[in-house]
Design a protein around this motif. Structure first.
Motif, mmCIF file in Angstrom:
data_model
loop_
_atom_site.group_PDB
_atom_site.id
_atom_site.type_symbol
_atom_site.label_atom_id
_atom_site.label_comp_id
_atom_site.label_asym_id
_atom_site.label_seq_id
_atom_site.Cartn_x
_atom_site.Cartn_y
_atom_site.Cartn_z
ATOM 1 N N LEU A 6 88.073 78.971 39.839
ATOM 2 C CA LEU A 6 87.946 78.989 41.302
ATOM 3 C C LEU A 6 89.177 78.362 41.917
ATOM 4 C CD1 LEU A 6 84.297 77.725 41.787
ATOM 5 C CD2 LEU A 6 85.109 80.057 41.982
ATOM 6 N N MET A 7 89.448 78.746 43.148
ATOM 7 C CA MET A 7 90.514 78.098 43.916
ATOM 8 C C MET A 7 90.130 78.143 45.382
ATOM 9 S SD MET A 7 93.635 80.814 44.318
ATOM 10 C CE MET A 7 94.273 80.090 45.803
ATOM 11 N N ALA A 8 90.746 77.289 46.164
ATOM 12 C CA ALA A 8 90.534 77.280 47.615
ATOM 13 C C ALA A 8 91.834 77.693 48.282
ATOM 14 C CB ALA A 8 90.112 75.905 48.084
ATOM 15 N N ASP A 9 91.726 78.563 49.294
ATOM 16 C CA ASP A 9 92.935 78.962 50.013
ATOM 17 C C ASP A 9 93.221 77.960 51.132
ATOM 18 O OD1 ASP A 9 91.176 79.604 52.068
ATOM 19 O OD2 ASP A 9 91.477 81.757 51.918
ATOM 20 N N ARG A 10 94.239 78.218 51.906
ATOM 21 C CA ARG A 10 94.659 77.262 52.948
ATOM 22 C C ARG A 10 93.614 77.067 54.040
ATOM 23 N NH1 ARG A 10 100.809 76.818 53.453
ATOM 24 N NH2 ARG A 10 101.499 77.715 51.488
ATOM 25 N N GLN A 11 92.756 78.049 54.246
ATOM 26 C CA GLN A 11 91.703 77.945 55.257
ATOM 27 C C GLN A 11 90.437 77.285 54.701
ATOM 28 O OE1 GLN A 11 93.307 81.027 54.713
ATOM 29 N NE2 GLN A 11 94.730 80.602 56.378
ATOM 30 N N GLY A 12 90.462 76.922 53.411
ATOM 31 C CA GLY A 12 89.311 76.267 52.800
ATOM 32 C C GLY A 12 88.296 77.233 52.226
ATOM 33 N N TRP A 14 86.755 79.622 49.393
ATOM 34 C CA TRP A 14 86.766 79.618 47.935
ATOM 35 C C TRP A 14 86.943 81.027 47.402
ATOM 36 C CZ3 TRP A 14 87.084 75.422 44.955
ATOM 37 C CH2 TRP A 14 86.822 74.193 45.553
ATOM 38 N N LEU A 15 87.765 81.136 46.353
ATOM 39 C CA LEU A 15 88.055 82.415 45.716
ATOM 40 C C LEU A 15 87.804 82.302 44.217
ATOM 41 C CD1 LEU A 15 91.531 82.895 47.395
ATOM 42 C CD2 LEU A 15 89.447 84.048 48.076
ATOM 43 N N VAL A 16 87.320 83.399 43.626
ATOM 44 C CA VAL A 16 87.161 83.478 42.177
ATOM 45 C C VAL A 16 88.364 84.241 41.637
ATOM 46 C CG1 VAL A 16 85.727 84.315 40.284
ATOM 47 C CG2 VAL A 16 84.653 83.501 42.376
ATOM 48 N N ILE A 17 89.035 83.663 40.662
ATOM 49 C CA ILE A 17 90.171 84.315 40.021
ATOM 50 C C ILE A 17 89.651 85.065 38.797
ATOM 51 C CG2 ILE A 17 92.445 84.007 38.972
ATOM 52 C CD1 ILE A 17 92.206 83.176 41.956
ATOM 53 N N HIS A 18 89.929 86.379 38.762
ATOM 54 C CA HIS A 18 89.504 87.241 37.665
ATOM 55 C C HIS A 18 90.720 87.732 36.892
ATOM 56 C CE1 HIS A 18 86.065 87.666 40.453
ATOM 57 N NE2 HIS A 18 85.370 87.812 39.350
ATOM 58 N N GLU A 19 90.504 88.000 35.614
ATOM 59 C CA GLU A 19 91.541 88.596 34.782
ATOM 60 C C GLU A 19 91.008 89.905 34.212
ATOM 61 O OE1 GLU A 19 94.438 87.393 31.076
ATOM 62 O OE2 GLU A 19 92.448 86.521 31.149
ATOM 63 N N ASN A 29 89.048 87.156 44.463
ATOM 64 C CA ASN A 29 87.983 87.679 45.321
ATOM 65 C C ASN A 29 87.247 86.513 45.961
ATOM 66 O OD1 ASN A 29 88.305 90.472 44.603
ATOM 67 N ND2 ASN A 29 87.388 89.950 42.632
ATOM 68 N N ARG A 30 86.937 86.672 47.238
ATOM 69 C CA ARG A 30 86.171 85.634 47.923
ATOM 70 C C ARG A 30 84.778 85.522 47.325
ATOM 71 N NH1 ARG A 30 86.011 87.021 53.997
ATOM 72 N NH2 ARG A 30 85.593 89.036 53.101
ATOM 73 N N ILE A 31 84.233 84.293 47.311
ATOM 74 C CA ILE A 31 82.862 84.146 46.851
ATOM 75 C C ILE A 31 81.950 84.729 47.925
ATOM 76 C CG2 ILE A 31 83.349 82.135 45.407
ATOM 77 C CD1 ILE A 31 81.956 80.430 47.543
ATOM 78 N N ALA A 32 80.793 85.191 47.499
ATOM 79 C CA ALA A 32 79.830 85.819 48.404
ATOM 80 C C ALA A 32 78.568 84.973 48.473
ATOM 81 C CB ALA A 32 79.494 87.224 47.917
ATOM 82 N N GLY A 33 77.792 85.200 49.484
ATOM 83 C CA GLY A 33 76.561 84.447 49.679
ATOM 84 C C GLY A 33 75.548 84.644 48.573
ATOM 85 N N ASP A 34 75.612 85.776 47.882
ATOM 86 C CA ASP A 34 74.641 86.033 46.819
ATOM 87 C C ASP A 34 75.178 85.660 45.434
ATOM 88 O OD1 ASP A 34 76.492 88.077 46.721
ATOM 89 O OD2 ASP A 34 75.015 89.648 46.311
ATOM 90 N N ASP A 35 76.371 85.036 45.355
ATOM 91 C CA ASP A 35 76.890 84.546 44.074
ATOM 92 C C ASP A 35 76.030 83.378 43.596
ATOM 93 O OD1 ASP A 35 78.935 86.378 43.955
ATOM 94 O OD2 ASP A 35 80.447 85.020 44.760
ATOM 95 N N MET A 43 82.016 76.629 36.931
ATOM 96 C CA MET A 43 83.416 77.052 36.881
ATOM 97 C C MET A 43 84.316 76.014 37.536
ATOM 98 S SD MET A 43 83.160 81.114 37.703
ATOM 99 C CE MET A 43 84.911 81.253 37.922
ATOM 100 N N ALA A 44 83.840 75.413 38.621
ATOM 101 C CA ALA A 44 84.647 74.438 39.352
ATOM 102 C C ALA A 44 84.888 73.172 38.543
ATOM 103 C CB ALA A 44 83.978 74.104 40.684
ATOM 104 N N VAL A 45 83.909 72.740 37.768
ATOM 105 C CA VAL A 45 84.053 71.486 37.013
ATOM 106 C C VAL A 45 84.544 71.712 35.586
ATOM 107 C CG1 VAL A 45 82.330 70.304 38.408
ATOM 108 C CG2 VAL A 45 81.644 71.386 36.273
ATOM 109 N N ARG A 46 84.719 72.946 35.165
ATOM 110 C CA ARG A 46 85.167 73.247 33.803
ATOM 111 C C ARG A 46 86.460 72.520 33.430
ATOM 112 N NH1 ARG A 46 86.098 79.283 32.804
ATOM 113 N NH2 ARG A 46 83.997 79.336 33.612
#
Length: 61
Positions: A6-12, A14-19, A29-35, A43-46
């Motif tokens: 996960l990462m946060a953009d400048r506006q705060g 949250w985005l999921v980084i996929h490979e 991709n931005r996180i969604a309400g149903d994630d 993922m954030a604390v990994r």
């Protein structure tokens, strides 16, 4: 595609980084309400669970 982190953009936001498993290309991709919030939290604390970051650095946050 596999979710890496996960990462946060400048506006705060949250985005999921996929490979891409086929070519290795990264996408965000931005996180969604149903994630699943628990999966996102894991993922954030990994990076903290790998032990590479000294405990004193965590206490300073």
């Amino acid at each position: 595609m596999t979710a890496l982190c996960l990462m946060a953009d400048r506006q705060g936001e949250w985005l999921v980084i996929h490979e891409c498993l086929a070519c290795g290309e990264l996408s965000a991709n931005r996180i969604a309400g149903d994630d699943n919030a628990l999966v996102l939290l894991r993922m954030a604390v990994r990076p903290l669970s790998h032990g590479r970051l000294p405990a004193r650095a965590l206490l300073g946050l």
